[in-house]
Design a protein around this motif. Sequence first.
Motif, PDB file in Angstrom:
ATOM      1  N   ARG A   7       0.782  -1.238  -0.079  1.00  8.52           N
ATOM      2  CA  ARG A   7      -0.246  -0.160  -0.327  1.00  8.52           C
ATOM      3  C   ARG A   7       1.076   1.130  -0.091  1.00  8.52           C
ATOM      4  NH1 ARG A   7      -3.685  -1.040   4.932  1.00  8.52           N
ATOM      5  NH2 ARG A   7      -1.526  -1.886   5.934  1.00  8.52           N
ATOM      6  N   VAL A  30       2.515  13.692  18.602  1.00  8.29           N
ATOM      7  CA  VAL A  30       3.844  12.681  18.144  1.00  8.29           C
ATOM      8  C   VAL A  30       5.119  12.614  18.166  1.00  8.29           C
ATOM      9  CG1 VAL A  30       4.894  12.502  15.818  1.00  8.29           C
ATOM     10  CG2 VAL A  30       2.693  12.954  16.414  1.00  8.29           C
ATOM     11  N   TYR A  33       7.441  10.699  22.248  1.00 15.38           N
ATOM     12  CA  TYR A  33       8.210   9.839  23.912  1.00 15.38           C
ATOM     13  C   TYR A  33       9.261   9.911  22.493  1.00 15.38           C
ATOM     14  CZ  TYR A  33       4.624   7.773  26.356  1.00 15.38           C
ATOM     15  OH  TYR A  33       3.456   7.786  27.403  1.00 15.38           O
ATOM     16  N   LEU A  34       9.676  11.441  21.942  1.00 18.36           N
ATOM     17  CA  LEU A  34      10.875  10.934  20.533  1.00 18.36           C
ATOM     18  C   LEU A  34      11.486  12.224  21.138  1.00 18.36           C
ATOM     19  CD1 LEU A  34       9.123  11.757  17.175  1.00 18.36           C
ATOM     20  CD2 LEU A  34       9.636   9.915  18.103  1.00 18.36           C
ATOM     21  N   VAL A  96       7.813   7.542  13.394  1.00 18.58           N
ATOM     22  CA  VAL A  96       6.759   8.275  13.471  1.00 18.58           C
ATOM     23  C   VAL A  96       6.092   8.475  12.185  1.00 18.58           C
ATOM     24  CG1 VAL A  96       7.467  10.633  13.647  1.00 18.58           C
ATOM     25  CG2 VAL A  96       8.899   9.563  13.934  1.00 18.58           C
ATOM     26  N   HIS A 104      -3.919   1.119  10.790  1.00 20.76           N
ATOM     27  CA  HIS A 104      -4.506   0.418   9.755  1.00 20.76           C
ATOM     28  C   HIS A 104      -3.462  -0.022   9.534  1.00 20.76           C
ATOM     29  CE1 HIS A 104      -8.009   3.207   8.808  1.00 20.76           C
ATOM     30  NE2 HIS A 104      -7.227   4.203   8.982  1.00 20.76           N
ATOM     31  N   GLY A 105      -2.298  -0.211   9.821  1.00 22.49           N
ATOM     32  CA  GLY A 105      -1.391  -0.698   9.952  1.00 22.49           C
ATOM     33  C   GLY A 105       0.124  -0.359   8.877  1.00 22.49           C
ATOM     34  N   THR A 108       3.688  -1.058  10.828  1.00 23.08           N
ATOM     35  CA  THR A 108       3.772  -2.140  10.751  1.00 23.08           C
ATOM     36  C   THR A 108       4.940  -2.224   9.077  1.00 23.08           C
ATOM     37  OG1 THR A 108       2.857  -2.033  12.491  1.00 23.08           O
ATOM     38  CG2 THR A 108       4.068  -4.461  11.105  1.00 23.08           C
ATOM     39  N   GLN A 130      14.761   1.070  20.328  1.00 21.01           N
ATOM     40  CA  GLN A 130      14.809   1.230  21.626  1.00 21.01           C
ATOM     41  C   GLN A 130      13.160   2.387  21.468  1.00 21.01           C
ATOM     42  OE1 GLN A 130      17.765   4.442  23.278  1.00 21.01           O
ATOM     43  NE2 GLN A 130      18.151   4.666  21.475  1.00 21.01           N
ATOM     44  N   LEU A 131      12.271   2.524  22.785  1.00 23.04           N
ATOM     45  CA  LEU A 131      11.240   3.013  23.162  1.00 23.04           C
ATOM     46  C   LEU A 131      11.466   2.584  24.761  1.00 23.04           C
ATOM     47  CD1 LEU A 131       8.780   0.672  24.000  1.00 23.04           C
ATOM     48  CD2 LEU A 131       9.034   0.735  21.410  1.00 23.04           C
ATOM     49  N   ARG A 140       3.813  -2.441  19.949  1.00 24.75           N
ATOM     50  CA  ARG A 140       2.883  -3.523  19.706  1.00 24.75           C
ATOM     51  C   ARG A 140       3.877  -3.414  18.224  1.00 24.75           C
ATOM     52  NH1 ARG A 140      -1.238  -1.125  22.449  1.00 24.75           N
ATOM     53  NH2 ARG A 140      -1.655  -0.006  20.310  1.00 24.75           N
ATOM     54  N   VAL A 141       4.230  -2.375  17.392  1.00 27.93           N
ATOM     55  CA  VAL A 141       4.885  -2.162  16.316  1.00 27.93           C
ATOM     56  C   VAL A 141       6.271  -3.173  15.853  1.00 27.93           C
ATOM     57  CG1 VAL A 141       5.993  -0.988  14.512  1.00 27.93           C
ATOM     58  CG2 VAL A 141       3.712   0.179  15.386  1.00 27.93           C
ATOM     59  N   ARG A 144       4.710  -7.005  16.110  1.00 29.13           N
ATOM     60  CA  ARG A 144       3.828  -7.662  15.389  1.00 29.13           C
ATOM     61  C   ARG A 144       5.449  -7.451  13.724  1.00 29.13           C
ATOM     62  NH1 ARG A 144       0.084  -3.680  16.041  1.00 29.13           N
ATOM     63  NH2 ARG A 144       0.626  -1.916  15.384  1.00 29.13           N
TER      64      ARG A 144
HETATM   65  C1  LIG Z   1       4.121   3.973  17.172  1.00 28.96           C
HETATM   66  C2  LIG Z   1       3.040   4.325  15.760  1.00 28.96           C
HETATM   67  C3  LIG Z   1       3.820   4.399  14.861  1.00 28.96           C
HETATM   68  C4  LIG Z   1       2.422   3.107  15.789  1.00 28.96           C
HETATM   69  O1  LIG Z   1       0.848   3.285  14.791  1.00 28.96           O
HETATM   70  P1  LIG Z   1       0.034   2.518  14.774  1.00 28.96           P
HETATM   71  O2  LIG Z   1      -1.012   3.368  13.741  1.00 28.96           O
HETATM   72  O3  LIG Z   1      -0.440   2.043  16.163  1.00 28.96           O
HETATM   73  O4  LIG Z   1       1.024   1.117  14.355  1.00 28.96           O
HETATM   74  P2  LIG Z   1      -0.338   0.717  12.295  1.00 28.96           P
HETATM   75  O5  LIG Z   1      -0.607   1.367  11.458  1.00 28.96           O
HETATM   76  O6  LIG Z   1       0.943  -0.346  12.790  1.00 28.96           O
HETATM   77  O7  LIG Z   1      -1.317   0.032  13.045  1.00 28.96           O
HETATM   78  C5  LIG Z   1      -1.465  -1.022  14.191  1.00 28.96           C
HETATM   79  C6  LIG Z   1      -2.855  -0.866  14.430  1.00 28.96           C
HETATM   80  O8  LIG Z   1      -3.392  -0.715  13.178  1.00 28.96           O
HETATM   81  C7  LIG Z   1      -4.102  -2.631  13.146  1.00 28.96           C
HETATM   82  N1  LIG Z   1      -4.142  -2.999  12.191  1.00 28.96           N
HETATM   83  C8  LIG Z   1      -5.343  -2.743  10.854  1.00 28.96           C
HETATM   84  N2  LIG Z   1      -5.242  -3.131  10.076  1.00 28.96           N
HETATM   85  C9  LIG Z   1      -3.650  -3.331   9.679  1.00 28.96           C
HETATM   86  C10 LIG Z   1      -3.129  -4.317   8.700  1.00 28.96           C
HETATM   87  N3  LIG Z   1      -3.835  -4.473   7.597  1.00 28.96           N
HETATM   88  N4  LIG Z   1      -2.462  -4.546   9.187  1.00 28.96           N
HETATM   89  C11 LIG Z   1      -1.423  -4.718  10.446  1.00 28.96           C
HETATM   90  N5  LIG Z   1      -2.260  -4.199  11.153  1.00 28.96           N
HETATM   91  C12 LIG Z   1      -3.029  -3.227  11.333  1.00 28.96           C
HETATM   92  C13 LIG Z   1      -3.630  -3.733  14.152  1.00 28.96           C
HETATM   93  O9  LIG Z   1      -4.194  -3.794  14.832  1.00 28.96           O
HETATM   94  C14 LIG Z   1      -3.220  -2.117  15.014  1.00 28.96           C
HETATM   95  O10 LIG Z   1      -3.875  -1.655  15.765  1.00 28.96           O
HETATM   96  P3  LIG Z   1      -3.625  -1.696  18.321  1.00 28.96           P
HETATM   97  O11 LIG Z   1      -2.433  -1.203  17.918  1.00 28.96           O
HETATM   98  O12 LIG Z   1      -4.745  -1.128  18.978  1.00 28.96           O
HETATM   99  O13 LIG Z   1      -3.613  -3.459  17.800  1.00 28.96           O
HETATM  100  C15 LIG Z   1       3.009   5.865  16.136  1.00 28.96           C
HETATM  101  O14 LIG Z   1       2.300   5.667  17.574  1.00 28.96           O
HETATM  102  C16 LIG Z   1       3.367   6.942  16.510  1.00 28.96           C
HETATM  103  O15 LIG Z   1       3.905   7.737  15.159  1.00 28.96           O
HETATM  104  N6  LIG Z   1       3.459   7.809  17.066  1.00 28.96           N
HETATM  105  C17 LIG Z   1       4.725   8.724  17.909  1.00 28.96           C
HETATM  106  C18 LIG Z   1       5.844   8.569  17.365  1.00 28.96           C
HETATM  107  C19 LIG Z   1       6.354   7.571  17.840  1.00 28.96           C
HETATM  108  O16 LIG Z   1       6.653   7.511  18.976  1.00 28.96           O
HETATM  109  N7  LIG Z   1       7.230   6.956  17.322  1.00 28.96           N
HETATM  110  C20 LIG Z   1       8.128   5.516  18.469  1.00 28.96           C
HETATM  111  C21 LIG Z   1       9.147   5.939  18.460  1.00 28.96           C
HETATM  112  S1  LIG Z   1       9.482   5.071  19.634  1.00 28.96           S
END
Ligand SMILES: CC(C)(COP(=O)(O)OP(=O)(O)OC[C@H]1O[C@@H](n2cnc3c(N)ncnc32)[C@H](O)[C@@H]1OP(=O)(O)O)[C@@H](O)C(=O)NCCC(=O)NCCS
Length: 179
Positions: A7, A30, A33-34, A96, A104-105, A108, A130-131, A140-141, A144
Amino acid sequence: MRVTTERLHLRPLRDGDETDLLDYRGRDDVNRYLESDPLTADAAPAFVAERTALTHLTRDGDRILLGVELDGRLIGDVRLKSSGTLADRQGEIGWVFHPGYAGHGYATEAARALVRLGFDELKLHRIWAQLDPRNTASARVCERLGMRREGVLREESWFKGEWADLAVYALLASEWAEM
Ligand SMILES: CC(C)(COP(=O)(O)OP(=O)(O)OC[C@H]1O[C@@H](n2cnc3c(N)ncnc32)[C@H](O)[C@@H]1OP(=O)(O)O)[C@@H](O)C(=O)NCCC(=O)NCCS
């Protein structure tokens, strides 16, 4: 350095990304935690200029930073940094994303493409992250992606006005090959 997934399209940052970057990197939530503070309009051009050439891991400390496009819009960025020396073949990964595209994944999917690049093309031995353990969406990322939680360092740093724990996740090339 361009990677296309089911995608998403991953490519280096470039002039013109400032507006999309500000939309997510400019937000307090956003940056919670950065290490960074929210990106400002004044700082955005330099932010992009300093990162457009981050496309290789050829020297110690090099980083690859790729913007993640969905339907032509930049919705996030992922990075892979050479940690230690190149000979150690260790890569630290990070992500990020715009909260408007959460759940939406996409993070990941983009991170998995970078892990694949790190192991299959760059021949890294270990990829780690590290987080702050309170950053459960990020944890959770890692999970996964199949990363192992290797431990938590208690109150490892004074971070944004408080002591913060640090969790380390990792995946070995041999574990990736088995997936
Ligand atoms: C960390 C971050 C990237 C995670 O974003 P996210 O949307 O939860 O992660 P994804 O895009 O992988 O989506 C996963 C979610 O989509 C769902 N999902 C839906 N369709 C999916 C698919 N096709 N594939 C995988 N997951 C899917 C998953 O179940 C999951 O939901 P859940 O966490 O409630 O179980 C985001 O929160 C972020 O940018 N945070 C701010 C910056 C930050 O802190 N970065 C990390 C510093 S260590």
